[in-house]
Motif scaffolding. Sequence first.
Motif, PDB file in Angstrom:
ATOM      1  N   HIS A  16      36.985  46.409  34.424  1.00 40.98           N
ATOM      2  CA  HIS A  16      36.176  47.348  35.139  1.00 40.98           C
ATOM      3  C   HIS A  16      35.955  48.471  34.575  1.00 40.98           C
ATOM      4  N   TRP A  42      31.995  40.951  40.773  1.00 39.50           N
ATOM      5  CA  TRP A  42      32.829  41.542  41.644  1.00 39.50           C
ATOM      6  C   TRP A  42      34.407  40.947  41.622  1.00 39.50           C
ATOM      7  N   GLY A  43      35.287  41.536  41.776  1.00 42.33           N
ATOM      8  CA  GLY A  43      36.691  40.913  41.940  1.00 42.33           C
ATOM      9  C   GLY A  43      37.698  41.991  42.288  1.00 42.33           C
ATOM     10  N   LYS A  44      38.910  41.499  42.241  1.00 39.16           N
ATOM     11  CA  LYS A  44      40.084  42.527  42.647  1.00 39.16           C
ATOM     12  C   LYS A  44      40.911  43.055  41.373  1.00 39.16           C
ATOM     13  N   THR A  45      41.257  44.298  41.310  1.00 37.64           N
ATOM     14  CA  THR A  45      41.906  45.046  40.349  1.00 37.64           C
ATOM     15  C   THR A  45      43.610  44.711  40.573  1.00 37.64           C
ATOM     16  N   ASN A  82      44.730  45.731  43.706  1.00 36.01           N
ATOM     17  CA  ASN A  82      44.091  44.995  44.831  1.00 36.01           C
ATOM     18  C   ASN A  82      42.815  45.745  45.474  1.00 36.01           C
ATOM     19  N   ARG A  83      41.909  46.608  44.616  1.00 32.87           N
ATOM     20  CA  ARG A  83      40.845  47.057  44.853  1.00 32.87           C
ATOM     21  C   ARG A  83      39.761  46.338  44.548  1.00 32.87           C
ATOM     22  N   GLU A  84      38.735  46.406  45.098  1.00 36.98           N
ATOM     23  CA  GLU A  84      37.526  45.807  44.822  1.00 36.98           C
ATOM     24  C   GLU A  84      36.714  46.486  43.763  1.00 36.98           C
TER      25      GLU A  84
END
Length: 115
Positions: free
Chosen positions: A31, A71-74, A77-79
Motif C-alpha cells: 500500500h 483494495w485489501g486490509k493492512t 486491519n485498515r482498508e
Amino acid sequence: MSSEDSERMAVLQGTLDLIVLRTLDSMGPQHAYAIATRIQQMSEDLLYLNQGTLYPALVRLEQHGRIKGVWGKTESNREAKFYAITTPGKKALAEETRRWRRMAGLIEKLLASEA
C-alpha cells in the motif's frame, strides 16, 4: 523552499516512477504508506514522499497499466489499496533502468571531462 528541497523535487520528478516500480518489484504488493516508508528507509531518510507526491505517481502508473491496485486490509486491519507491478510494468522498469544508467553514465562522463 530551500535549495535542498528544490533539488530533491527535481530528482523526484524525473525518477519517481522508476523508484516506485523498483520498490514494488522487489517487495511485492504494497500500500502507499508502505511504499513511501520503504523508499525513505532505503534512501537513509534522504527521500521523503508525501501524499501529494506519491499518490499522483501511483494514479499515473496505474493509468498506464504499469501497476494494478486492489483494495485489501493492512496489518492493522485498515482498508487500503495495495499496488502490484504488472508485466508491462516490469518491462517498463527494465527499459527505464537501462535509460537511467545510460544517462547517469553520460552525465558522469561529461562532469569528469570538465575537471
